[in-house]
Write a protein that holds these residues in place. Structure first.
Motif, mmCIF file in Angstrom:
data_model
loop_
_atom_site.group_PDB
_atom_site.id
_atom_site.type_symbol
_atom_site.label_atom_id
_atom_site.label_comp_id
_atom_site.label_asym_id
_atom_site.label_seq_id
_atom_site.Cartn_x
_atom_site.Cartn_y
_atom_site.Cartn_z
ATOM 1 N N PRO A 48 25.227 0.575 -28.205
ATOM 2 C CA PRO A 48 24.204 0.250 -29.212
ATOM 3 C C PRO A 48 23.435 -1.010 -28.841
ATOM 4 O O PRO A 48 23.989 -1.956 -28.276
ATOM 5 C CB PRO A 48 25.019 0.058 -30.493
ATOM 6 C CG PRO A 48 26.318 0.769 -30.250
ATOM 7 C CD PRO A 48 26.582 0.647 -28.778
ATOM 8 N N ALA A 61 19.092 9.391 -32.480
ATOM 9 C CA ALA A 61 19.648 9.370 -31.128
ATOM 10 C C ALA A 61 20.635 10.502 -30.914
ATOM 11 O O ALA A 61 20.664 11.133 -29.846
ATOM 12 C CB ALA A 61 20.313 8.014 -30.864
ATOM 13 N N THR A 112 25.717 5.467 -32.053
ATOM 14 C CA THR A 112 24.857 4.592 -31.264
ATOM 15 C C THR A 112 23.407 4.962 -31.499
ATOM 16 O O THR A 112 23.091 6.107 -31.854
ATOM 17 C CB THR A 112 25.191 4.702 -29.768
ATOM 18 O OG1 THR A 112 24.333 3.839 -29.011
ATOM 19 C CG2 THR A 112 25.031 6.118 -29.270
ATOM 20 N N ASN A 113 22.552 4.006 -31.287
ATOM 21 C CA ASN A 113 21.114 4.242 -31.412
ATOM 22 C C ASN A 113 20.419 4.275 -30.062
ATOM 23 O O ASN A 113 19.185 4.275 -29.996
ATOM 24 C CB ASN A 113 20.476 3.151 -32.275
ATOM 25 C CG ASN A 113 20.613 1.774 -31.643
ATOM 26 O OD1 ASN A 113 21.469 1.552 -30.783
ATOM 27 N ND2 ASN A 113 19.759 0.844 -32.065
ATOM 28 N N SER A 114 21.195 4.289 -28.977
ATOM 29 C CA SER A 114 20.623 4.178 -27.636
ATOM 30 C C SER A 114 21.040 5.367 -26.786
ATOM 31 O O SER A 114 22.176 5.853 -26.875
ATOM 32 C CB SER A 114 21.085 2.881 -26.965
ATOM 33 O OG SER A 114 20.765 1.762 -27.775
ATOM 34 N N TYR A 133 16.465 4.136 -30.466
ATOM 35 C CA TYR A 133 15.896 4.630 -31.713
ATOM 36 C C TYR A 133 16.181 3.635 -32.839
ATOM 37 O O TYR A 133 17.116 2.826 -32.767
ATOM 38 C CB TYR A 133 16.488 5.990 -32.081
ATOM 39 C CG TYR A 133 15.982 7.140 -31.247
ATOM 40 C CD1 TYR A 133 14.795 7.781 -31.562
ATOM 41 C CD2 TYR A 133 16.701 7.591 -30.149
ATOM 42 C CE1 TYR A 133 14.337 8.853 -30.803
ATOM 43 C CE2 TYR A 133 16.245 8.653 -29.377
ATOM 44 C CZ TYR A 133 15.061 9.281 -29.710
ATOM 45 O OH TYR A 133 14.611 10.334 -28.953
ATOM 46 N N TYR A 134 15.381 3.740 -33.871
ATOM 47 C CA TYR A 134 15.653 2.951 -35.069
ATOM 48 C C TYR A 134 16.890 3.470 -35.796
ATOM 49 O O TYR A 134 17.655 2.685 -36.365
ATOM 50 C CB TYR A 134 14.451 2.976 -36.018
ATOM 51 C CG TYR A 134 13.360 1.995 -35.643
ATOM 52 C CD1 TYR A 134 13.431 0.670 -36.027
ATOM 53 C CD2 TYR A 134 12.264 2.413 -34.887
ATOM 54 C CE1 TYR A 134 12.430 -0.234 -35.686
ATOM 55 C CE2 TYR A 134 11.263 1.525 -34.544
ATOM 56 C CZ TYR A 134 11.350 0.196 -34.947
ATOM 57 O OH TYR A 134 10.361 -0.693 -34.605
ATOM 58 N N ALA A 135 17.090 4.776 -35.776
ATOM 59 C CA ALA A 135 18.194 5.393 -36.515
ATOM 60 C C ALA A 135 19.182 6.014 -35.541
ATOM 61 O O ALA A 135 18.786 6.605 -34.515
ATOM 62 C CB ALA A 135 17.665 6.461 -37.483
ATOM 63 N N GLU A 136 20.462 5.903 -35.866
ATOM 64 C CA GLU A 136 21.499 6.499 -35.028
ATOM 65 C C GLU A 136 21.458 8.015 -35.103
ATOM 66 O O GLU A 136 21.787 8.698 -34.123
ATOM 67 C CB GLU A 136 22.871 5.983 -35.464
ATOM 68 C CG GLU A 136 23.054 4.477 -35.286
ATOM 69 C CD GLU A 136 24.384 3.994 -35.817
ATOM 70 O OE1 GLU A 136 25.087 4.813 -36.469
ATOM 71 O OE2 GLU A 136 24.736 2.822 -35.582
ATOM 72 N N GLU A 137 21.045 8.556 -36.252
ATOM 73 C CA GLU A 137 20.974 10.003 -36.381
ATOM 74 C C GLU A 137 19.954 10.598 -35.421
ATOM 75 O O GLU A 137 20.160 11.681 -34.857
ATOM 76 C CB GLU A 137 20.626 10.403 -37.824
ATOM 77 C CG GLU A 137 21.690 10.047 -38.846
ATOM 78 C CD GLU A 137 21.690 8.567 -39.211
ATOM 79 O OE1 GLU A 137 20.761 7.855 -38.765
ATOM 80 O OE2 GLU A 137 22.610 8.126 -39.933
ATOM 81 N N ILE A 142 17.842 -3.961 -32.794
ATOM 82 C CA ILE A 142 16.502 -3.491 -33.110
ATOM 83 C C ILE A 142 15.547 -4.679 -33.081
ATOM 84 O O ILE A 142 15.781 -5.704 -33.730
ATOM 85 C CB ILE A 142 16.466 -2.805 -34.482
ATOM 86 C CG1 ILE A 142 17.423 -1.602 -34.492
ATOM 87 C CG2 ILE A 142 15.054 -2.366 -34.834
ATOM 88 C CD1 ILE A 142 17.069 -0.532 -33.498
#
Length: 231
Positions: free
Chosen positions: A105, A76, A23-25, A70-74, A108
């Protein structure tokens, strides 16, 4: 700007699960209402921005939480592992522990189209616009019409005709026949007087304030005891 101290304390009790959904959140919970001021909110945003570029930062004071995307899941995942729990210390205050959890998620939002139509709730169709409260603006060209006055007659003709059919046609003992089916086929309407028996020869005199004779004859049925297991 007050002197704000933000510490991360990763404990062994907050280990990441073996299988997680990327997830990016993230959602920051247990944020006191008094912390929702620009100085503290900006300090928290700057802290989480060190783990990656933030696409959305949404403080929600009514729910005592902050949602960040975040833009990237990593990024987050790194922020989750490093900042849960998060210790926030303000001058002359007891340290406050904030929890950070993974969230569903989120899409964006790009700077060119921050409010894309597919990411927003669309209004209902024009035909259902007046079902919401308060209703939306009327469509272009709509004009209010003058409504007809209420019915001046006491009852409509079709209702009067239906009531005439329900007049008492016959009385059979305690049953009143309102509508008899023709040739035994159709719908029949009967009114059964539960306070009278077929064996009653005549009406029983009853005075106001006295118990009803039919209720005096009625005896309630005792409720059976549920089965009891014998030891």
């Amino acid at each position: 700007m007050p002197d704000i101290s933000i510490l991360t304390q990763r404990a062994n009790t907050f280990a990441s699960p073996k299988s997680i959904q990327p997830t990016n959140s993230l959602v920051i919970t247990q944020v006191p209402r008094t912390f929702f001021q620009p100085s503290i909110i900006n300090a928290l945003r700057d802290h989480f921005a060190t783990y990656g570029e933030i696409n959305q930062w949404v403080p929600i004071a009514s729910f005592s939480r902050i949602i960040l995307v975040y833009y990237a899941e990593e990024a987050a995942e790194i922020a989750k592992n490093a900042c849960d729990p998060l210790i926030l210390t303000l001058p002359h205050r007891i340290p406050t522990i904030l929890r950070v959890y993974r969230s569903e998620p989120n899409p964006i939002f790009s700077p060119s189209s921050p409010t894309a139509d597919e990411n927003l709730l669309r209004p209902p169709p024009i035909e259902k616009n007046f079902l919401i409260s308060p209703p939306g603006s009327p469509p272009i060209g709509w004009e209010q019409i003058r409504e007809e006055p209420p019915n001046a007659a006491p009852l409509a003709d079709d209702l009067i005709a239906a009531l005439r059919k329900l007049k008492l046609q016959e009385r059979r003992s305690s049953r009143e026949v309102l509508l008899e089916p023709e040739d035994g086929v159709g719908v029949g309407v009967y009114v059964e007087d539960c306070d009278m028996n077929d064996d009653d020869a005549g009406e029983v005199d009853w005075e106001y304030g006295c118990p009803s004779p039919a209720r005096l004859r009625w005896k309630p049925v005792a409720t059976a005891m549920p089965p009891v297991q014998m030891r």
